[in-house]
Design an enzyme around this catalytic site. Structure first.
Site, PDB file in Angstrom:
ATOM      1  N   ALA A  47     -15.553 -32.523  15.858  1.00 34.01           N
ATOM      2  CA  ALA A  47     -14.541 -31.681  16.320  1.00 34.01           C
ATOM      3  C   ALA A  47     -14.953 -31.482  17.909  1.00 34.01           C
ATOM      4  CB  ALA A  47     -14.994 -30.229  15.698  1.00 34.01           C
ATOM      5  N   GLY A  85     -17.058 -33.737  12.638  1.00 34.99           N
ATOM      6  CA  GLY A  85     -15.520 -33.633  12.155  1.00 34.99           C
ATOM      7  C   GLY A  85     -15.074 -35.164  11.777  1.00 34.99           C
ATOM      8  N   GLU A 100     -16.462 -36.167   8.415  1.00 37.40           N
ATOM      9  CA  GLU A 100     -15.701 -35.372   7.275  1.00 37.40           C
ATOM     10  C   GLU A 100     -14.202 -35.832   7.034  1.00 37.40           C
ATOM     11  OE1 GLU A 100     -16.789 -31.766   9.613  1.00 37.40           O
ATOM     12  OE2 GLU A 100     -17.637 -31.112   7.846  1.00 37.40           O
ATOM     13  N   GLU A 107     -24.323 -31.368  13.222  1.00 32.92           N
ATOM     14  CA  GLU A 107     -23.996 -30.342  13.535  1.00 32.92           C
ATOM     15  C   GLU A 107     -25.273 -29.429  13.820  1.00 32.92           C
ATOM     16  OE1 GLU A 107     -22.293 -31.930  11.281  1.00 32.92           O
ATOM     17  OE2 GLU A 107     -20.300 -31.638  11.388  1.00 32.92           O
TER      18      GLU A 107
END
Ligand code: CAA
Length: 260
Positions: A66, A111, A114, A134
């Protein structure tokens, strides 16, 4: 529809969706997430598409996570909203009624890992790197990483990757079941297209039911999952493709599926 951050190329039953923000290693911002939702909604109703291939632009990254610059100033409410947007997009991809193959062409971090895990199948280029880094940023995975990684590779391995933030290479991802196969970087799209073409040659209703049975079955107890699978098996017999598939076997000829 025109997309500012996605490229879509449809050929031979497969749509290749490329996340196109290479200067930021295809980091996911709200625009990309919203465009992914729109693109998958559009592809859902496109009968020329039997399978979707998701990849990243450039030689370096699938998606490096992200967008950290966009997330840094967020407060708790806005960050929760951003995570819910990510969950909604990835859930749409996971529940997409046609198979989705991630062609992982480099970094698949945070992300990005993911997103790859929300796809049905992951083909990794030799230079692919997977990780949930993260904790290095003082946060936890927010687009389903704690949920999907543990389901894919088991709780112990998922916790090790998430707690350490370590990156693993494509071979290690293959060894632990995160990647389905590893191919040379220059062969990645051809390998994904070849798998998509094989899937596209099968009965599309059967493939869709198989996806539903695997995904829903994993969330049910075995008794209910067994009944769900048996019901879907029964429903296959309401399709022309079942009659054709079995007749073709008996006639010793290739089946011609129509999706009806
Ligand atoms: N967000 C925003 N920008 C990113 C980014 C990200 N996740 N990852 C890379 N970029 C940008 C860099 O800032 C850099 O931009 P500038 O050229 O403008 O400085 C550009 O992409 C190229 O990156 P690097 O110069 O860092 O390239 P590198 O080869 O030295 O390193 C890398 C590559 C190891 C992938 C490194 O970029 C990196 O560690 N990226 C961050 C990975 C990460 O932590 N991802 C998780 C994000 S949090 C998250 O995803 C939360 C969630 O679960 C939803």
């Amino acid at each position: 529809m025109n997309y500012s951050s996605l490229l879509i190329d449809i050929a031979d039953g497969a749509a290749v969706v490329t996340i196109n923000r290479p200067a930021a290693l295809n980091a996911l911002n709200a625009v990309i997430l919203e465009e992914l939702t729109a693109a998958f909604a559009e592809l859902k109703g496109n009968n020329a598409v039997a399978c979707v291939i998701l990849t990243g632009s450039g030689a370096k990254a699938f998606v490096a996570g992200a967008d950290i610059a966009a997330m840094q100033p967020l407060d708790a409410v806005a960050a929760g909203q951003f995570a819910r947007l990510g969950h909604a997009v990835l859930n749409d991809i996971e529940k997409f009624p046609k198979p989705v193959i991630a062609a992982v062409n480099g970094f698949a971090l945070g992300g990005g890992c993911e997103l790859a895990m929300a796809c049905d199948i992951r083909i990794a280029a030799e230079n692919a790197r997977f990780g949930q880094p993260e904790v290095n940023l003082g946060v936890i995975p927010g687009f389903g990483g704690t949920l999907r990684l543990s389901r894919l590779v088991g709780k112990g391995r998922a916790k090790e990757l998430i707690f350490t933030g370590d990156m693993i290479d494509a071979q290690e991802a293959y060894r632990i079941g995160l990647a389905n196969k590893v191919v040379a970087a220059e062969d990645l799209l051809a390998a994904a297209r070849s798998m998509a073409a094989k899937i596209a040659s099968k009965g599309p209703v059967a493939v869709r039911f198989a996806k539903e049975s695997v995904d829903n079955g994993l969330e049910m107890d075995l008794d209910r999952a067994g009944r769900f699978e048996a019901d879907l098996f029964g429903l296959c017999f309401a399709t022309a493709d079942q009659k054709e598939g079995m007749q073709a076997f008996l006639d010793k000829r290739p089946a011609k599926f129509t999706g009806r």
